[in-house]
Write a protein that holds these residues in place. Structure first.
Motif: not given
Length: 174
Positions: A11-23, A75-82, A113-117
């Motif tokens: 899965d480490l070779f497939r998670f870029n789409g999930v990890n490409l997020d500034k947070l 814990v992270t979710v790809a933007p298109e699945y949020r 601390a800045s991630n209010a959402l």
């Protein structure tokens, strides 16, 4: 349809789409492999149709005495699945493992601390702001240590806010 399964090395070779997020924090390969080897029951993937990776959670069990707890490292979710409840599903499994497998007193996590959402989301999941950790993110941004008591913490002591900010090195003894 979404299915949850254990996080695997490939899965480490497939998670870029999930990890490409500034947070989302991205760690080195050895970091992920250590988690998969030591706490495989706390590392999960949410997978969608066609085996697409929708999100994941990495966690561990740590601490001593009444500080024995489950920790959400990522814990992270790809933007298109949020906004589909995937983060909640992943968190519930990690909380269940923390309680039933590791007999932890609480589950904690650190959030910018800045991630209010995200802070609002975790509050909806039952987490409280326990303490502010100064300069946690690369010495530049503070984090909130958020906690949720597990049934073992009958008096919910782990959720009583500390009332003062701490430095990252003060968290090491917890």
């Amino acid at each position: 349809m979404t299915s949850l399964r254990r996080f695997r090395c490939d899965d480490l070779f497939r998670f870029n789409g999930v990890n490409l997020d500034k947070l989302t924090e991205t760690y080195n390969l050895n970091f992920y492999l250590q988690y998969l080897a030591r706490w495989p029951e706390m590392c999960l993937v949410a997978e969608g149709p066609g085996k697409s990776m929708m999100g994941y959670i990495l966690g561990k069990a740590e601490g001593q005495g009444e500080n024995w707890h489950g920790h959400v490292t990522a814990v992270t979710v790809a933007p298109e699945y949020r906004r589909q409840g995937l983060a909640r599903k992943l968190m519930v499994v990690l909380e269940d493992v923390s309680e039933k497998v590791h007999n932890g007193y609480f589950v904690d996590l650190f959030v910018r601390a800045s991630n209010a959402l995200a802070i609002g989301m975790y509050k909806k999941f039952g987490y409280v702001l326990y303490r502010r950790v100064l300069g946690y993110y690369a010495g530049e941004e503070d984090a909130w240590d958020m906690r949720k008591a597990m049934p073992r913490d009958v008096e919910k002591k782990s959720m009583i806010p500390l009332g003062r900010a701490v430095r990252p090195e003060e968290c090491e003894s917890d």
